[in-house]
Design a protein around this motif. Structure first.
Motif, PDB file in Angstrom:
ATOM      1  N   GLU A   1     132.151 124.723  59.251  1.00  0.00           N
ATOM      2  CA  GLU A   1     133.041 124.897  58.059  1.00  0.00           C
ATOM      3  C   GLU A   1     134.637 124.249  58.781  1.00  0.00           C
ATOM      4  OE1 GLU A   1     133.440 128.653  56.495  1.00  0.00           O
ATOM      5  OE2 GLU A   1     131.533 128.533  55.518  1.00  0.00           O
TER       6      GLU A   1
ATOM      7  N   HIS B   1     116.304 131.621  58.109  1.00  0.00           N
ATOM      8  CA  HIS B   1     115.993 132.175  59.349  1.00  0.00           C
ATOM      9  C   HIS B   1     114.625 132.046  60.184  1.00  0.00           C
ATOM     10  CE1 HIS B   1     119.611 134.563  57.541  1.00  0.00           C
ATOM     11  NE2 HIS B   1     119.869 134.602  58.614  1.00  0.00           N
TER      12      HIS B   1
ATOM     13  N   GLN C   1     126.587 124.065  53.115  1.00  0.00           N
ATOM     14  CA  GLN C   1     125.537 124.263  54.015  1.00  0.00           C
ATOM     15  C   GLN C   1     124.838 125.512  53.632  1.00  0.00           C
ATOM     16  OE1 GLN C   1     127.072 126.368  57.374  1.00  0.00           O
ATOM     17  NE2 GLN C   1     129.127 125.330  57.009  1.00  0.00           N
ATOM     18  N   GLU C   2     123.561 125.220  53.813  1.00  0.00           N
ATOM     19  CA  GLU C   2     122.853 126.546  53.617  1.00  0.00           C
ATOM     20  C   GLU C   2     122.194 127.032  54.942  1.00  0.00           C
ATOM     21  OE1 GLU C   2     120.877 126.525  50.034  1.00  0.00           O
ATOM     22  OE2 GLU C   2     122.362 125.503  49.207  1.00  0.00           O
ATOM     23  N   VAL C   3     121.517 128.196  55.273  1.00  0.00           N
ATOM     24  CA  VAL C   3     121.020 128.547  56.332  1.00  0.00           C
ATOM     25  C   VAL C   3     119.674 129.048  56.050  1.00  0.00           C
ATOM     26  CG1 VAL C   3     123.100 128.712  57.503  1.00  0.00           C
ATOM     27  CG2 VAL C   3     121.964 130.919  56.636  1.00  0.00           C
TER      28      VAL C   3
ATOM     29  N   ASP D   1     125.542 132.601  62.263  1.00  0.00           N
ATOM     30  CA  ASP D   1     126.683 132.766  61.649  1.00  0.00           C
ATOM     31  C   ASP D   1     127.950 131.937  62.657  1.00  0.00           C
ATOM     32  OD1 ASP D   1     126.061 134.628  60.105  1.00  0.00           O
ATOM     33  OD2 ASP D   1     126.194 136.230  61.306  1.00  0.00           O
TER      34      ASP D   1
ATOM     35  N   PHE E   1     131.188 122.191  54.238  1.00  0.00           N
ATOM     36  CA  PHE E   1     131.034 123.349  53.423  1.00  0.00           C
ATOM     37  C   PHE E   1     129.783 123.365  52.641  1.00  0.00           C
ATOM     38  CE2 PHE E   1     135.693 122.500  54.047  1.00  0.00           C
ATOM     39  CZ  PHE E   1     135.940 123.606  54.543  1.00  0.00           C
TER      40      PHE E   1
ATOM     41  N   THR F   1     127.517 128.269  61.270  1.00  0.00           N
ATOM     42  CA  THR F   1     128.134 127.966  59.873  1.00  0.00           C
ATOM     43  C   THR F   1     129.750 128.141  60.373  1.00  0.00           C
ATOM     44  OG1 THR F   1     127.846 130.315  59.637  1.00  0.00           O
ATOM     45  CG2 THR F   1     126.248 129.045  58.413  1.00  0.00           C
TER      46      THR F   1
END
Lengths: 109, 318
Positions: free
Chosen positions: B21, B32, B28-30, B14, B26, B17
């Motif tokens: 930003e 785990h 972007q993906e995550v 979190d 912008f 990201t």
């Protein structure tokens, strides 16, 4: 996974800092429980317990500083190194002092 | 820049990201975990352009993840930045060995993040420009070859010892008459070359010439030589410091190689043409003859050679 809508960095950091503090209770509990099991008669449980402590310390070392808790981050990093190297002398006291430090952040005096 | 960030600590993702930003990233993906990241990479509609991997993760640590990503052909060179606590220097070394490009330390510092990502972006931009340039060069070369006529001389690329006709002429013109007398030229004529040119088209025809040039050149590996393609199925080799050459030996060597090549061509339904070999030619005794005439005489000698229907090398009958 899509990210949350953009918000100002400061507001986002404040929210994340609050989340970090909210999660501290759970982290303290995990470290406490695992630390108690480090001398378990079953070597697999003892080994896994130390691993859990290391993982938690590593995570706190990685994120605490990013939320402004540099002292906690540095202490977690030192403890992680000590546990990894098996420097067990006085480690009980240091772990307890560290957990106290975390509790102080949850309920500032 | 499409970024995939991987860390098993959700609150760190979190934070990451939010900072990405803030820096203007912008897309972007995550993920785990390593396995989740690999699934996302595999299923991505558009490929990721930059990866941020935590080093210490379970069940798959960041180093194993780097190794897995580098095995995906599409991501052989995609920038991978490791995110690690300072005390993980050993892990960082291993991550670099596995194929990571850079690292960022925890706690996260937005200035450091900005600099590292800018570097990754500049690497991507440079690679894109290099690809563009390479594509243009390939297009230019394809256009050049595609517009080739049968009787045009052409440079055969990627074959050792083969040079352009103009370079060969320069070479001959710059040699003294004495040294030229110590050289000889041998012509090679590809039978039915024009038929192959018509049926294969210029691009594949030049591939055929390149294959034959390679076989001819390796058949003469004992003689230092330069070779050129004159167009119309004619190649000429100039043997350096060799006023004579045993063409029987060259023919035998070439026959063996053409048999091998013939089998390969038969596999794709193409018959290999015969190659005629001319008698070795030397420069004329007249000091007024242009040295480049040597090439023409060698070419004519090869054309006088007798061809058979099989893809064999044949020597001209005097």
């Amino acid at each position: 996974m899509q990210n949350a809508p953009r918000q100002s960095l400061d507001a986002a950091l404040d929210a994340l800092r609050a989340s970090f503090l909210d999660q501290l209770d759970d982290r303290i509990l995990r470290i406490e429980q695992a630390w108690l099991l480090r001398n378990d008669a079953n070597p697999q449980i003892a080994q896994r317990a130390v691993q859990v402590v290391l993982e938690e310390l590593h995570k706190i070392a990685g994120i605490a500083g990013s939320f402004g808790f540099e002292e906690i981050g540095a202490a977690a990093q030192m403890l992680e190194t000590a546990v990894e190297r098996g420097e067990m002398a006085g480690l009980d006291a240091r772990i307890n002092a560290f957990l106290d430090m975390l509790e102080d952040e949850i309920e500032p005096i | 820049m499409r970024i995939l960030a991987v860390d098993d600590e959700p609150i760190f993702l979190d934070l990451l990201t939010s900072q990405l930003e803030e820096l203007g990233y912008f897309k972007q993906e995550v993920a785990h975990s390593g396995p989740q990241a690999l699934d996302m990479i595999r299923d991505a509609a558009a490929p990721y352009e930059c990866f941020l991997f935590d080093v210490q993760m379970v069940p798959m640590d960041g180093i194993r993840l780097v190794r897995n990503v580098r095995q995906i052909p599409q991501h052989l060179t995609t920038p991978i930045l490791m995110i690690s606590a300072l005390q993980d220097k050993d892990s960082i070394d291993r991550a670099f060995l596995a194929g990571a490009n850079d690292y960022i330390t925890k706690p996260l510092d937005s200035i450091e993040l900005k600099i590292r990502l800018a570097m990754a972006q500049s690497v991507l931009t440079e690679r894109a420009q290099a690809r563009l340039l390479q594509n243009r060069l390939v297009e230019q070369e394809q256009t050049r070859v595609a517009s080739l006529r049968f009787d045009d001389p052409s440079l055969i690329d990627d074959v050792d010892c083969v040079i352009a006709l103009s370079s060969m002429e320069n070479f001959l013109l710059k040699q003294g008459l004495l040294r030229l007398r110590q050289c000889c030229a041998i012509g090679f004529h590809v039978q039915s070359a024009e038929t192959h040119f018509q049926s294969l088209g210029p691009v594949y025809y030049m591939d055929l010439m390149a294959d034959l040039a390679t076989m001819i050149s390796t058949s003469m590996q004992n003689f230092p030589h330069l070779m050129t393609y004159l167009g119309s199925g004619d190649l000429v080799a100039v043997l350096l410091d060799r006023p004579h050459a045993d063409t029987d030996q060259i023919r035998n060597e070439l026959d063996v190689r053409l048999d091998t090549l013939s089998a390969r061509y038969a596999g794709v339904g193409t018959a290999l043409p015969s190659v005629g070999i001319g008698e070795p030619m030397r420069v004329g005794l007249s000091p007024f003859e242009c040295p480049t005439r040597l090439l023409e005489r060698a070419r004519l000698a090869a054309r006088q050679s007798v061809h058979a229907g099989r893809p064999r090398a044949r020597i001209a009958v005097a």
